[in-house]
Design a protein around this motif. Structure first.
Motif, short mmCIF file in Angstrom:
data_model
loop_
_atom_site.label_atom_id
_atom_site.label_comp_id
_atom_site.label_asym_id
_atom_site.label_seq_id
_atom_site.Cartn_x
_atom_site.Cartn_y
_atom_site.Cartn_z
N UNK A 148 19.25 18.13 31.44
CA UNK A 148 19.79 17.14 30.52
C UNK A 148 21.26 16.83 30.82
N UNK A 149 21.62 15.62 30.48
CA UNK A 149 23.00 15.19 30.67
C UNK A 149 23.52 14.72 29.31
N UNK A 150 24.68 15.24 28.93
CA UNK A 150 25.21 14.79 27.64
C UNK A 150 25.75 13.36 27.77
N UNK A 151 25.28 12.51 26.88
CA UNK A 151 25.67 11.09 26.96
C UNK A 151 26.21 10.60 25.62
N UNK A 152 26.73 11.51 24.83
CA UNK A 152 27.16 11.14 23.47
C UNK A 152 28.17 10.00 23.51
N UNK A 153 29.19 10.17 24.31
CA UNK A 153 30.29 9.21 24.28
C UNK A 153 29.82 7.82 24.71
N UNK A 154 29.11 7.78 25.84
CA UNK A 154 28.69 6.46 26.33
C UNK A 154 27.62 5.82 25.45
N UNK A 155 26.93 6.64 24.64
CA UNK A 155 25.89 6.07 23.77
C UNK A 155 26.49 5.28 22.60
N UNK A 156 27.73 5.57 22.28
CA UNK A 156 28.34 4.91 21.13
C UNK A 156 28.05 5.60 19.81
N UNK A 157 27.31 6.71 19.88
CA UNK A 157 27.02 7.44 18.64
C UNK A 157 28.22 8.30 18.27
N UNK A 158 28.62 8.18 17.04
CA UNK A 158 29.70 9.03 16.56
C UNK A 158 29.32 9.58 15.20
N UNK A 159 29.03 10.85 15.18
CA UNK A 159 28.72 11.53 13.91
C UNK A 159 29.48 12.83 13.96
N UNK A 160 30.60 12.86 13.30
CA UNK A 160 31.56 13.94 13.54
C UNK A 160 31.70 14.91 12.38
N UNK A 161 30.95 14.70 11.30
CA UNK A 161 31.10 15.61 10.16
C UNK A 161 29.96 16.63 10.18
N UNK A 162 29.39 16.92 9.05
CA UNK A 162 28.31 17.93 9.01
C UNK A 162 26.98 17.19 8.97
#
Lengths: 575, 476
Positions: free
Chosen positions: A174-188
């Motif tokens: 697997x490759x982490x793609x969080x940033x390029x995906x545009x998903x931002x969920x930073x709390x709990x």
């Protein structure tokens, strides 16, 4: 800041007597998936009842080669995330048609997540190092879905802190793609699930969120002892909905969909078509607040209708501490019901689906009220373990508030409880089976729970995740009272499993409905396979698939004890 | 008979007598009450007040093992702190000793219900309680709730109906009846009791939630949406109006319960009761200024001014910066007519909370009392900028100006105060006095007469008597 709350948990149940584990048995070879509607012959046969009843659940964690032990990050400060624990995922990461295992880990400092690849039926190897999944953080839950329609399943891992999205590279790495995906969920975030809410063929992402965690908050129980805070001590946060824009990009549509406008301490969720209009809705289990039922308005927005639909509160009108949730047809009327786990002194609650008109709390007549009240339930799975044609229920338990006894040598023990196993007596009435088995015997703090055919013998096995304890794998070794079918629903247009498809199997004497979802439980993910126990039926007449886009197709029936892959477009369209 | 045989006979007789006596004693003890020891709970991790309470309650049982009240009290204390299994043991012992007391089977049933015990066992205790006191409405309500949870809907309906029969204004019973009828699928039948519950407790979100479901099932989506909106705006009513069970809750020494009880006691001006719980809270949280502060206020209300002074100063030592301790101390100084001390405290109140208009208004009044009129007027100007629509500020401002003989300005502020609060007898009287002094006796009388119904024994009534004028115009 100092806070306090009611400790409403009664003391823990006496630990059942231990039983020695029996020798493990594996079927000689796993079944393989058969393409299309035709049945090509028996691969395994386990439909007959065993002459001697064995315990339903036998643990085989060690034999399976799984040695994961969750670390909560506990420092003695009673920080709330420690006790909320993590989920677990069973999914086919590398496309070899057996189930692999992913275990989120809860400590930012200690070892990261673990990934185990199944290398032989019931045998796993730790493949964390090369998988790309061994990241560190306070990981909580996991959702599985093929977000890019590549034919391989991707992972979304929720955290206390920034969530992570991992793209499967097709080979189980697997490759982490969080940033390029545009998903931002930073709390709990707690649970998450993939579903296609606008039916555009791309899986969207729903993220359940809990509270705005404040690490300085300190809470006490009724006797003035330090304890974990309840959700009311911190502000709840709204859930999030991300629309899949294609090319690996997501867009936050929480506010425009309506979902982001309501804050609640959410822990569990399922996406199903509850009102039968062909569009997926969402049911969210909220902790000590009204549950949410988001009805899809087919225009990219949702309307929250839990109150009029009878799902917000239990029959007494009380909000309960919703932890885990599962949606399935427990009473065999082909309408989806909901089963939620709750805090001790509350019941686990069964909401019977009343066709198109909402839900009715039938906990009392379902026989689970008394049995569930002493325990705090989290993970929950519905499965026909004995293949008798109705869905049984496994519940993972463990307190969130300390018990009567303190154990200075083991401070976690005061939170430990045994798990529970409920057998459906038919028509949705359950009987707790208290006889000793490896699943109900350990007294631990269990959270995540998932089920799947781990050893390829056709019946369903299970895996659980503990707080500050081992992941445990259980093989279904009990008496089997019928035959089975496993159905995957594939949409070749999208090159992936049809998440949200509703499968109805019709035999001479009965019909069964299951859905392809893998969601629910608590922060966990089960395989995208519809599993049917068929009782005495040795053939089925017809299999109908209601695809997520509204098309209904009929496939021919045939013999049982098979795995099927049904492809959209290869059946007969039902008008 | 030889002397040896005789001696042996005597010994046998003595031994037999001793054995008989011992047996009788044991039997008496057994008949008299439970011989089992009271439950022992691990108190080591408990707060000191709770430890003491637990140990004292247990000691009482040990000292008076045949006293059902001792067992019952220990049980209730355990019950109030979620030690339900042990509580149950005590309640059972109390019931054995005092089988005619309603509380013991009732408490047992409630605890067993709470623990999720078998309904048959719970029903045994409910049945015994009902034999003793069949007319206690909360009992029928609680039984209904237990039955409903276990799916015994028809029996639950009977229980709610019985509770309503006994107390027609028992909102939770109407609510329960509606919910139970809803469980039978009869939304139409459920509507009336739920609407009655809404009439009795319009702030109960549970009722609105159930009505949202009722209207939805009957196809009235607009009414359903309105009820759902109300459910979201209101809070659930959870506390059952149950004086018998309330005695258990009263024993709880957990901070949340103590805090709640203090608030309730202060609301009903039961300062003695509030002090009892505040003392415990202060022991639990010795570094928190809130509790000595609240204790000081309660003591002041009981006219125990020296003790109040000490408590309030303790709050200040602990760092109270809410302004409330200084304000309370200022009031105590006022009561002692120590105006300079009162002024000093009011000044510190305002230093701590400079944006509180109410505090500043009090300071302004005290400045005026101390003859510092210009400073007082400056404070009133700041007050009015902080809270321009406050009648009290204009009234006090006007009164200060009156004392300074700045009649016209005073009159303007009294007029402003009356616009904001037309029914203030003090403002009506002050304005009337100005009119009278200006020779406008008719206008003054009219103002005094407006004040009389608002305060029949007040200054305006007295002035009218002095003027020999009737409190109301003739013909009224």
């Amino acid at each position: 800041m100092l806070r306090w709350y009611r400790d409403r948990d009664p003391e823990i149940r006496e630990k059942p007597l231990a039983v020695a584990l029996r020798s493990l048995r594996f079927s000689p070879s796993p079944g393989t998936w058969l393409l299309g509607g035709a049945f090509l012959g028996t691969l395994t046969s386990c439909g007959d009842s065993s002459p001697v009843a064995e315990p339903r659940w036998q643990e085989f964690t060690k034999a399976a080669g799984v040695n994961f032990r969750q670390q909560s990050g506990g420092t003695g400060n009673k920080a709330m995330p420690e006790i909320m624990g993590a989920g677990v995922a069973l999914f086919d990461a590398d496309g070899d048609e057996d189930l692999d295992l992913f275990c989120p880990n809860g400590s930012a400092e200690a070892g990261g997540n673990r990934f185990y690849r199944q290398v032989a039926p019931g045998r796993f190897e730790d493949a964390t190092r090369d998988s790309g999944l061994g990241t560190r953080g306070i990981a909580m839950g996991v959702a599985v879905g093929d977000m890019d329609n590549s034919g391989s399943q991707d992972l979304y891992v929720t955290h206390v802190g920034p969530d992570r999205l991992f793209r499967n590279q097709g080979d189980g790495t697997f490759l982490e793609v969080t940033e390029e995906s545009g998903i931002s969920s930073t709390r709990w975030s707690s649970s998450a699930l993939f579903f296609d809410f606008d039916r555009d063929g791309l899986l969207d992402l729903f993220v359940v969120r809990y509270v705005d965690f404040d690490d300085d908050e300190r809470c006490f129980d009724k006797a003035g002892r330090p304890d974990y805070c309840g959700p009311q001590t911190m502000p709840p946060v709204p859930d999030q909905l991300f629309h899949n824009e294609g090319s690996g990009k997501f867009r936050d549509v929480s506010d425009e969909s309506g979902i982001g406008r309501v804050a609640a301490a959410g822990l569990g969720a399922v996406a199903q078509d509850f009102n039968g209009d062909g569009w997926p809705d969402l049911a969210v289990a909220n902790d000590a607040e009204a549950n949410h039922l988001w009805i899809n308005r087919q225009d990219g927005t949702f309307e929250e209708l839990a109150l009029p639909w009878g799902f917000a509160f239990n029959q007494h009108g009380h909000a309960e501490a919703g932890m885990g949730i599962v949606s399935a047809d427990f009473d065999g009327d082909l309408v989806l019901d909901l089963f939620l786990t709750h805090l001790g002194v509350e019941t686990n609650t069964v909401y019977r689906g009343v066709d198109g008109r909402g839900f009715q709390d039938v906990t009392g007549t379902a026989g689970v009220a008394k049995a569930s009240m002493p325990f705090t339930g989290f993970g929950i799975v519905a499965l026909d373990a004995d293949l008798d044609g109705d869905l049984d229920v496994m519940v993972a338990n463990g307190r969130v508030f300390r018990g009567k006894e303190d154990h200075p040598d083991d401070p976690w023990r005061t939170y430990a409880e045994p798990n529970q196993w409920f057998v459906n007596q038919g028509s949705g009435r359950f009987q707790e089976v208290t006889s000793a088995s490896a699943f109900t015997e350990p007294v631990e703090i269990t959270r995540g729970l998932a089920c799947g055919d781990l050893d390829g013998d056709g019946d369903l096995d299970a895996v659980l995740a503990n707080v500050e304890g081992p992941a445990r794998l259980y093989r279904n070794t009990g008496e089997l009272r019928g035959s089975w079918l496993q159905v995957r629903a594939l949409d070749p247009r999208w090159n992936r499993d049809a998440i949200g498809a509703s499968i109805t199997v019709r035999a001479e004497s009965a019909s069964w409905r299951r859905t392809i979802d893998g969601q629910g439980s608590y922060q966990s993910s089960s395989p995208l396979v519809a599993h049917f126990g068929l009782g005495s039926a040795d053939t089925v007449n017809e299999i109908r698939v209601l695809w997520p886009d509204g098309l209904e197709e009929s496939f021919p029936g045939g013999e049982t004890n098979r795995r099927l892959k049904l492809e959209r477009g290869s059946g007969t369209s039902v008008p | 008979m030889s002397s040896g045989t005789k001696r042996r006979g005597m010994m046998v007789l003595a031994a037999g007598s001793f054995f008989l006596a011992a047996t009788v004693l044991i039997l008496i003890r057994a008949l008299d009450g439970p011989v089992a020891a009271p439950p022992t709970v691990d108190v080591t991790a408990m707060s000191p007040p709770l430890q003491r309470a637990m140990e004292s309650a247990r000691d009482s049982v040990e000292q008076r093992p045949t006293d059902p009240e001792a067992w019952g009290h220990y049980g209730a204390l355990l019950d109030a702190h979620s030690l339900h299994e042990d509580a149950l043991t005590c309640y059972q012992a109390a019931a054995d000793l005092d089988p005619e007391n309603f509380r013991w089977p009732y408490y047992s049933a409630v605890v067993m219900d709470f623990l999720g015990r078998d309904l048959t066992d719970i029903e045994d205790h409910f049945a015994r309680a009902r034999e003793i006191r069949p007319d206690y409405a909360p009992f029928h309500f609680r039984r209904g709730e237990a039955l409903l949870r276990e799916g015994r809907t028809e029996l639950a309906i009977d229980c709610y109906r019985r509770a309503i029969q006994l107390e027609d204004d028992f909102a939770m019973a109407h609510r329960g009846l509606g919910q139970a009828l809803l469980q039978t699928g009869d939304a139409k039948q459920a509507q009336a009791p739920l609407e009655r519950a809404r009439e009795l407790t319009p702030e109960d979100s549970v009722v609105h939630g159930a009505l949202a479901r009722v209207y939805h099932l009957q196809g009235d989506e607009a009414a359903s949406a309105r009820a759902a909106a109300l459910a979201r705006e209101t809070e659930p009513l959870r506390a059952v109006r149950d004086s018998v069970r309330y005695a258990v809750d009263e024993l709880s020494l957990d901070p949340a319960s103590l805090d709640r009880r203090v608030n309730e006691a202060i609301d009903r001006r039961d300062f003695v009761r509030a002090l009892r719980d505040l003392n415990v809270l202060e022991e639990l949280f010795p570094e928190t200024p809130l509790y000595p502060l609240r204790r000081g206020v309660c003591l002041a209300n009981l006219s125990r001014n020296d003790d109040a002074n000490k408590a309030l100063n303790r709050a200040l030592e602990l760092g109270d910066d809410s302004g409330r301790a200084h304000r309370a101390l200022a009031k105590l100084s006022e009561a002692a007519e120590d105006w300079s001390q009162a002024l000093a405290h009011h000044q510190q109140t305002v230093e701590q909370q400079p944006r509180q208009a109410e505090y500043r208004s009090s300071l302004a009044q005290m400045l005026a009392m101390n003859g510092k009129f210009e400073q007082a007027l400056e404070q009133f100007r700041v007050c009015a900028s902080l809270a321009p629509a406050t009648a009290e500020i204009h009234h006090n401002w006007g009164t200060t100006l009156l004392r300074m003989s700045r009649i016209e300005e005073a009159s303007a502020h009294f007029q402003a105060a009356l616009e904001l609060a037309p029914n203030s007898p003090a403002t009506l009287f002050n304005l009337g006095s100005i009119q009278e002094n200006q020779g406008k006796v008719g206008d003054a009388v009219e103002l005094y007469r407006r004040a009389v119904p608002l305060d029949p024994e007040g200054a305006a009534a007295q002035r009218l008597r002095e003027l020999g004028v009737a409190p109301a115009p003739s013909g009224r």
